[in-house]
Design an enzyme around this catalytic site. Structure first.
Site, PDB file in Angstrom:
ATOM      1  N   THR A 118     -73.732  58.343 -42.880  1.00 58.75           N
ATOM      2  CA  THR A 118     -74.960  57.780 -42.320  1.00 58.75           C
ATOM      3  C   THR A 118     -76.168  58.010 -43.217  1.00 58.75           C
ATOM      4  O   THR A 118     -76.243  59.018 -43.928  1.00 58.75           O
ATOM      5  CB  THR A 118     -75.226  58.413 -40.935  1.00 58.75           C
ATOM      6  OG1 THR A 118     -76.552  58.063 -40.508  1.00 58.75           O
ATOM      7  CG2 THR A 118     -75.162  59.917 -40.972  1.00 58.75           C
ATOM      8  N   TYR A 142     -77.058  65.422 -36.179  1.00 54.16           N
ATOM      9  CA  TYR A 142     -76.095  64.352 -36.462  1.00 54.16           C
ATOM     10  C   TYR A 142     -75.950  64.178 -37.981  1.00 54.16           C
ATOM     11  O   TYR A 142     -74.846  64.230 -38.531  1.00 54.16           O
ATOM     12  CB  TYR A 142     -76.580  63.057 -35.791  1.00 54.16           C
ATOM     13  CG  TYR A 142     -75.857  61.831 -36.244  1.00 54.16           C
ATOM     14  CD1 TYR A 142     -74.478  61.718 -36.083  1.00 54.16           C
ATOM     15  CD2 TYR A 142     -76.545  60.765 -36.838  1.00 54.16           C
ATOM     16  CE1 TYR A 142     -73.813  60.579 -36.514  1.00 54.16           C
ATOM     17  CE2 TYR A 142     -75.884  59.633 -37.259  1.00 54.16           C
ATOM     18  CZ  TYR A 142     -74.522  59.543 -37.103  1.00 54.16           C
ATOM     19  OH  TYR A 142     -73.863  58.425 -37.527  1.00 54.16           O
TER      20      TYR A 142
END
Ligand code: UDP
Length: 328
Positions: A118, A142
């Site tokens: 990501t 995350y």
């Protein structure tokens, strides 16, 4: 001989789209999923190996049964906000789960690995275009958990010859235009589906998370990429590995950023309907702007995004939401 690819999270949003393109390209996608957030209805393109990344034996069974030539690893917890309030879960599921998977792959001799990472691994970098060599300083759990998995892959590449392609996604949106699969989260937290809910009266309004960011209109800027373009890059990444081209990281974004307000305006234009909005507080863990440099995937993989415009992504998301009748 059938070429199986183990697709973790294959019943989820991006994983299901990946299964579709894998199957169209002649591979057999094997969905490895615990169905905690995935949808059984989304498994349409190959067999299921129901299992859990926290349960190593279930992973070993999937490798033994299907003998995949490669892994595409999508399964993860992926919500920035939730990762800030429950970091332990993100480290356990994402990092420990991925470590189990990587160890099982090496033990089974399956040494081709495509990983969903990501842009959140880059953190907040003051409006610069993010290239693959930009230093990664995640600002949420995350992104930190995904960065740790990238490190695991590099270590296992060096130690055991685990060939890996790492894709750092920017903001994935849209749906399969043929309507076979689409985006379905429960609860939904993503901007475009929530906005469509507000437009269609399924929720009273869209809350804009923060209007005081250091961006031209004060709202966060993101680089939106169509899910079909994204999974096309995965196919190219798989073929890159199978051709023995080695370990590489690629950003998957278009190079163009849009603010939350610009996404709202685009939705108004596409639907010709008003978007009821409420100005809310910032969401913890959000960077002001995340925009991809977007050169390497085009130059080296020959990736050509064709659907990643805001109107196309909004139109495809809308068509899917109307077809699926929103299960959430
Ligand atoms: N966002 C928003 N309201 C919402 C959901 C998202 O303003 O109800 C904003 C969010 O702060 C971010 C952008 O929209 O700047 C995209 O968020 P999303 O959750 O879709 O994806 P993420 O960037 O977390 O991967």
């Amino acid at each position: 001989m059938q070429k199986h690819v183990l697709v973790t999270g294959g019943a989820g949003y991006i994983g299901a789209h990946a299964c579709k393109v894998l199957s169209e390209a002649g591979y057999v996608p094997v969905v490895f999923d615990n169905f905690s957030t995935g949808w059984r209805e989304a498994v349409k393109f190959g067999p299921v190996a129901e299992g859990d990344l926290m349960d190593r034996a279930s992973i070993d069974r999937a490798f033994a049964q299907f003998r995949p030539i490669a892994v595409m690893h999508f399964a993860a917890l992926s919500l920035v906000g939730e990762s800030m309030t429950d970091p332990g879960r993100y480290w356990r599921v994402n990092v420990n789960g991925s470590l189990n998977l990587v160890e099982a792959a090496v033990a089974a001799g399956c040494l081709n690995f495509v990983f969903s990472s990501t842009c959140a691994t880059y953190g907040d970098q003051d409006g610069v275009l993010l290239n693959e060599d930009t230093p990664q300083h995640p600002i949420n759990s995350y992104g930190a958990s995904k960065k740790a998995i990238e490190e695991i892959l590099k270590n296992f590449g060096a130690a055991y010859g685990l060939n890996h392609v790492i894709f750092r996604y920017f903001n994935v949106a849209g749906a399969d235009p043929a309507g076979d699969v689409g985006e379905q989260h429960r609860p939904e937290t993503h901007l475009i589906p929530l906005m469509l809910d507000a437009i269609e009266g399924r929720r009273p309004a869209l809350t804009v998370f923060g209007s005081d960011y250091p961006t031209p209109d004060g709202t966060c800027i993101r680089d939106y990429v169509h899910v079909m373009d994204l999974v096309d890059a995965h196919l190219k990444g798989l073929e890159w590995l199978l051709a023995g081209k080695g370990n590489r990281s690629f950003n998957l974004g278009t190079g163009h950023g849009f603010s939350v307000r610009q996404v709202i305006d685009a939705s108004r234009a596409v639907t010709n309907r008003d978007v009821p909005i409420v100005e809310g507080a910032r969401r913890a863990g959000d960077a002001a702007a995340l925009v991809s440099g977007s050169v390497r995937a085009r130059a080296e993989l020959g990736w050509q995004p064709t659907r990643s415009t805001l109107p196309a992504m909004i139109r495809d998301a809308l068509a899917w939401s109307q077809k699926s009748g929103y299960l959430r």
